[in-house]
Scaffold this motif. Structure first.
Motif, PDB file in Angstrom:
ATOM      1  N   ALA A  86       0.831  -1.204   0.000  1.00  0.00           N
ATOM      2  CA  ALA A  86       0.000   0.000   0.000  1.00  0.00           C
ATOM      3  C   ALA A  86       0.866   1.254   0.000  1.00  0.00           C
ATOM      4  O   ALA A  86       0.594   2.216  -0.726  1.00  0.00           O
ATOM      5  CB  ALA A  86      -0.928  -0.006   1.217  1.00  0.00           C
ATOM      6  N   VAL A  87       1.924   1.253   0.799  1.00  0.00           N
ATOM      7  CA  VAL A  87       2.826   2.407   0.850  1.00  0.00           C
ATOM      8  C   VAL A  87       3.439   2.663  -0.531  1.00  0.00           C
ATOM      9  O   VAL A  87       3.500   3.810  -0.994  1.00  0.00           O
ATOM     10  CB  VAL A  87       3.934   2.188   1.896  1.00  0.00           C
ATOM     11  CG1 VAL A  87       5.029   3.249   1.777  1.00  0.00           C
ATOM     12  CG2 VAL A  87       3.338   2.209   3.308  1.00  0.00           C
ATOM     13  N   ALA A  88       3.858   1.597  -1.193  1.00  0.00           N
ATOM     14  CA  ALA A  88       4.460   1.752  -2.530  1.00  0.00           C
ATOM     15  C   ALA A  88       3.455   2.319  -3.519  1.00  0.00           C
ATOM     16  O   ALA A  88       3.774   3.215  -4.310  1.00  0.00           O
ATOM     17  CB  ALA A  88       5.003   0.412  -3.015  1.00  0.00           C
ATOM     18  N   GLY A  89       2.221   1.804  -3.480  1.00  0.00           N
ATOM     19  CA  GLY A  89       1.197   2.294  -4.402  1.00  0.00           C
ATOM     20  C   GLY A  89       0.847   3.745  -4.146  1.00  0.00           C
ATOM     21  O   GLY A  89       0.681   4.543  -5.088  1.00  0.00           O
ATOM     22  N   ILE A  90       0.731   4.103  -2.875  1.00  0.00           N
ATOM     23  CA  ILE A  90       0.440   5.494  -2.523  1.00  0.00           C
ATOM     24  C   ILE A  90       1.555   6.407  -3.015  1.00  0.00           C
ATOM     25  O   ILE A  90       1.311   7.467  -3.606  1.00  0.00           O
ATOM     26  CB  ILE A  90       0.261   5.630  -1.000  1.00  0.00           C
ATOM     27  CG1 ILE A  90      -1.054   4.964  -0.562  1.00  0.00           C
ATOM     28  CG2 ILE A  90       0.287   7.093  -0.570  1.00  0.00           C
ATOM     29  CD1 ILE A  90      -1.163   4.760   0.938  1.00  0.00           C
ATOM     30  N   SER A  91       2.798   5.993  -2.779  1.00  0.00           N
ATOM     31  CA  SER A  91       3.932   6.829  -3.173  1.00  0.00           C
ATOM     32  C   SER A  91       3.980   7.035  -4.684  1.00  0.00           C
ATOM     33  O   SER A  91       4.216   8.152  -5.159  1.00  0.00           O
ATOM     34  CB  SER A  91       5.236   6.196  -2.680  1.00  0.00           C
ATOM     35  OG  SER A  91       6.339   7.018  -3.012  1.00  0.00           O
ATOM     36  N   GLU A  92       3.761   5.959  -5.437  1.00  0.00           N
ATOM     37  CA  GLU A  92       3.762   6.076  -6.900  1.00  0.00           C
ATOM     38  C   GLU A  92       2.680   7.041  -7.373  1.00  0.00           C
ATOM     39  O   GLU A  92       2.917   7.885  -8.247  1.00  0.00           O
ATOM     40  CB  GLU A  92       3.549   4.705  -7.540  1.00  0.00           C
ATOM     41  CG  GLU A  92       4.737   3.764  -7.428  1.00  0.00           C
ATOM     42  CD  GLU A  92       4.478   2.443  -8.136  1.00  0.00           C
ATOM     43  OE1 GLU A  92       3.377   2.267  -8.690  1.00  0.00           O
ATOM     44  OE2 GLU A  92       5.384   1.582  -8.128  1.00  0.00           O
ATOM     45  N   ALA A  93       1.472   6.901  -6.803  1.00  0.00           N
ATOM     46  CA  ALA A  93       0.372   7.774  -7.207  1.00  0.00           C
ATOM     47  C   ALA A  93       0.667   9.229  -6.840  1.00  0.00           C
ATOM     48  O   ALA A  93       0.400  10.157  -7.622  1.00  0.00           O
ATOM     49  CB  ALA A  93      -0.926   7.309  -6.557  1.00  0.00           C
ATOM     50  N   LEU A  94       1.228   9.439  -5.643  1.00  0.00           N
ATOM     51  CA  LEU A  94       1.544  10.802  -5.218  1.00  0.00           C
ATOM     52  C   LEU A  94       2.576  11.455  -6.132  1.00  0.00           C
ATOM     53  O   LEU A  94       2.515  12.665  -6.379  1.00  0.00           O
ATOM     54  CB  LEU A  94       2.062  10.796  -3.781  1.00  0.00           C
ATOM     55  CG  LEU A  94       1.018  10.575  -2.680  1.00  0.00           C
ATOM     56  CD1 LEU A  94       1.710  10.450  -1.324  1.00  0.00           C
ATOM     57  CD2 LEU A  94      -0.003  11.705  -2.653  1.00  0.00           C
ATOM     58  N   ALA A  95       3.526  10.662  -6.613  1.00  0.00           N
ATOM     59  CA  ALA A  95       4.543  11.227  -7.508  1.00  0.00           C
ATOM     60  C   ALA A  95       3.893  11.864  -8.727  1.00  0.00           C
ATOM     61  O   ALA A  95       4.328  12.937  -9.192  1.00  0.00           O
ATOM     62  CB  ALA A  95       5.533  10.146  -7.932  1.00  0.00           C
ATOM     63  N   ALA A  96       2.838  11.230  -9.252  1.00  0.00           N
ATOM     64  CA  ALA A  96       2.134  11.780 -10.408  1.00  0.00           C
ATOM     65  C   ALA A  96       1.176  12.899 -10.006  1.00  0.00           C
ATOM     66  O   ALA A  96       1.086  13.940 -10.677  1.00  0.00           O
ATOM     67  CB  ALA A  96       1.366  10.667 -11.123  1.00  0.00           C
ATOM     68  N   GLU A  97       0.446  12.698  -8.905  1.00  0.00           N
ATOM     69  CA  GLU A  97      -0.530  13.696  -8.472  1.00  0.00           C
ATOM     70  C   GLU A  97       0.109  15.027  -8.107  1.00  0.00           C
ATOM     71  O   GLU A  97      -0.465  16.098  -8.362  1.00  0.00           O
ATOM     72  CB  GLU A  97      -1.296  13.186  -7.244  1.00  0.00           C
ATOM     73  CG  GLU A  97      -2.286  12.073  -7.512  1.00  0.00           C
ATOM     74  CD  GLU A  97      -3.019  11.634  -6.261  1.00  0.00           C
ATOM     75  OE1 GLU A  97      -3.790  10.663  -6.353  1.00  0.00           O
ATOM     76  OE2 GLU A  97      -2.830  12.262  -5.191  1.00  0.00           O
ATOM     77  N   LEU A  98       1.279  14.970  -7.494  1.00  0.00           N
ATOM     78  CA  LEU A  98       1.880  16.172  -6.924  1.00  0.00           C
ATOM     79  C   LEU A  98       2.934  16.817  -7.821  1.00  0.00           C
ATOM     80  O   LEU A  98       3.410  17.916  -7.504  1.00  0.00           O
ATOM     81  CB  LEU A  98       2.499  15.831  -5.573  1.00  0.00           C
ATOM     82  CG  LEU A  98       1.501  15.311  -4.523  1.00  0.00           C
ATOM     83  CD1 LEU A  98       2.240  14.895  -3.252  1.00  0.00           C
ATOM     84  CD2 LEU A  98       0.437  16.349  -4.211  1.00  0.00           C
ATOM     85  N   ALA A  99       3.276  16.165  -8.923  1.00  0.00           N
ATOM     86  CA  ALA A  99       4.279  16.746  -9.825  1.00  0.00           C
ATOM     87  C   ALA A  99       3.904  18.155 -10.288  1.00  0.00           C
ATOM     88  O   ALA A  99       4.783  19.028 -10.374  1.00  0.00           O
ATOM     89  CB  ALA A  99       4.496  15.824 -11.024  1.00  0.00           C
ATOM     90  N   PRO A 100       2.619  18.441 -10.580  1.00  0.00           N
ATOM     91  CA  PRO A 100       2.276  19.810 -11.005  1.00  0.00           C
ATOM     92  C   PRO A 100       2.567  20.876  -9.945  1.00  0.00           C
ATOM     93  O   PRO A 100       2.650  22.062 -10.268  1.00  0.00           O
ATOM     94  CB  PRO A 100       0.766  19.726 -11.282  1.00  0.00           C
ATOM     95  CG  PRO A 100       0.506  18.286 -11.574  1.00  0.00           C
ATOM     96  CD  PRO A 100       1.447  17.546 -10.689  1.00  0.00           C
ATOM     97  N   PHE A 101       2.729  20.451  -8.696  1.00  0.00           N
ATOM     98  CA  PHE A 101       2.996  21.400  -7.613  1.00  0.00           C
ATOM     99  C   PHE A 101       4.473  21.455  -7.227  1.00  0.00           C
ATOM    100  O   PHE A 101       4.839  22.105  -6.242  1.00  0.00           O
ATOM    101  CB  PHE A 101       2.167  21.030  -6.380  1.00  0.00           C
ATOM    102  CG  PHE A 101       0.698  20.898  -6.652  1.00  0.00           C
ATOM    103  CD1 PHE A 101      -0.072  22.022  -6.919  1.00  0.00           C
ATOM    104  CD2 PHE A 101       0.094  19.647  -6.683  1.00  0.00           C
ATOM    105  CE1 PHE A 101      -1.429  21.901  -7.184  1.00  0.00           C
ATOM    106  CE2 PHE A 101      -1.251  19.515  -6.947  1.00  0.00           C
ATOM    107  CZ  PHE A 101      -2.022  20.644  -7.199  1.00  0.00           C
ATOM    108  N   GLY A 102       5.310  20.737  -7.983  1.00  0.00           N
ATOM    109  CA  GLY A 102       6.736  20.733  -7.677  1.00  0.00           C
ATOM    110  C   GLY A 102       7.108  19.846  -6.507  1.00  0.00           C
ATOM    111  O   GLY A 102       8.195  19.980  -5.944  1.00  0.00           O
TER     112      GLY A 102
END
Length: 275
Positions: free
Chosen positions: A148-164
């Motif tokens: 779950a931690v790995a999946g969350i981290s991967e998703a966050l990398a894409a979700e938060l990229a627009p915010f730097g």
């Protein structure tokens, strides 16, 4: 800001960061028991934090921002283990584990994101596990939490990229910390004898024998994690330790080997227009 900073990799990451002249918030359930070398460091801010207490999470993050002005890097390190065959684990034990390893991470991350978005930058470093990319016998529920931690981290990398904001999951192998102590890992309340001499209980026996004899050096591991986290670009995944590297290679090869005979049939499941 490092959660679970009282010992293990969290403590060693704090030490190397302080030695590098960083300002470090050491979040721990009992900050008064932090080792003196970090607790009294002029750049350190000991913070009381139980990641299962959502109210305390908000207060702790506010305390850090008031002292340092921002949270530039969040290291989600707080976590614990749970060993045993899946059949031996109760719902209460599984949920308690997820409250720390998964929901604690989620809620702490949520708490720092507004300030990171406002700043247009930030780094999230989630401490996962080798067991977060390979399910192993005797650690099924722990593995589930780290997957779950790995999946969350991967998703966050894409979700938060627009915010730097960057996100990375660190996947250590076995390190010589207190992780296998009773204070960090829970064993099944009752063992099912049928599992004796099977892989699930072999893992339990190994855990008892391997405590404080693991191959990985937490000081070296923490220095490596800090070095990568200090770079301009975080990798999506960071295996740490030769065993983590070896198991990732083995799993990658196994997935490819097992996929190959079914590749054509799998692709053929797509809808075909007849008209």
């Amino acid at each position: 800001m490092i959660t679970g900073a009282g010992r293990g990799l969290g403590l060693e990451i704090a030490r190397v960061a302080l030695a590098s002249d960083e300002h470090v918030a050491l979040a721990a359930r009992r900050p008064e028991y932090l080792p003196e070398d970090v607790r009294h460091h002029p750049n350190a801010l000991p913070v009381r934090l139980d990641v299962t207490d959502r109210t305390r999470i908000s207060a702790a993050v506010a305390e850090v921002i008031e002292r340092f002005g921002s949270v530039d890097v969040l290291v989600n390190n707080a976590g614990r283990g749970l060993l045993g065959a899946l059949e031996e684990i109760t719902d209460a034990e599984a949920r308690a584990l997820f409250d720390v390893n998964v929901f604690g991470l989620i809620n702490t991350t949520r708490a720092v994101l507004p300030s990171m978005r406002a700043a247009g930058k930030g780094k999230l470093v989630h401490i996962g596990s080798r067991s977060g990319f390979e399910g192993e016998p005797g650690v099924s529920i722990y593995s589930a939490s780290k997957f779950a931690v790995a999946g969350i981290s991967e998703a966050l990398a894409a979700e938060l990229a627009p915010f730097g904001i960057q996100s990375m999951v660190v996947e250590p192998g076995v390190f010589r910390t207190d992780f296998l102590d009773a204070s960090s890992v829970q064993l099944p309340g009752s063992r099912i004898a049928d599992y004796d001499d099977t892989p699930a209980h072999v893992t339990l026996d190994w855990a008892e024998e391997a405590n404080h004899k693991q191959l990985g050096d937490p000081v070296k591991g923490a220095a490596f994690i800090y070095r990568v986290a200090s770079g301009d670009k975080l990798p999506l995944h960071l295996p740490v330790g030769q065993d983590a590297l070896d198991r990732r290679s083995a799993m990658t090869e196994r997935i490819e080997r097992e996929t190959a005979p079914w590749r054509e049939a799998s692709a053929a499941t797509a809808h075909t227009d007849s008209g």
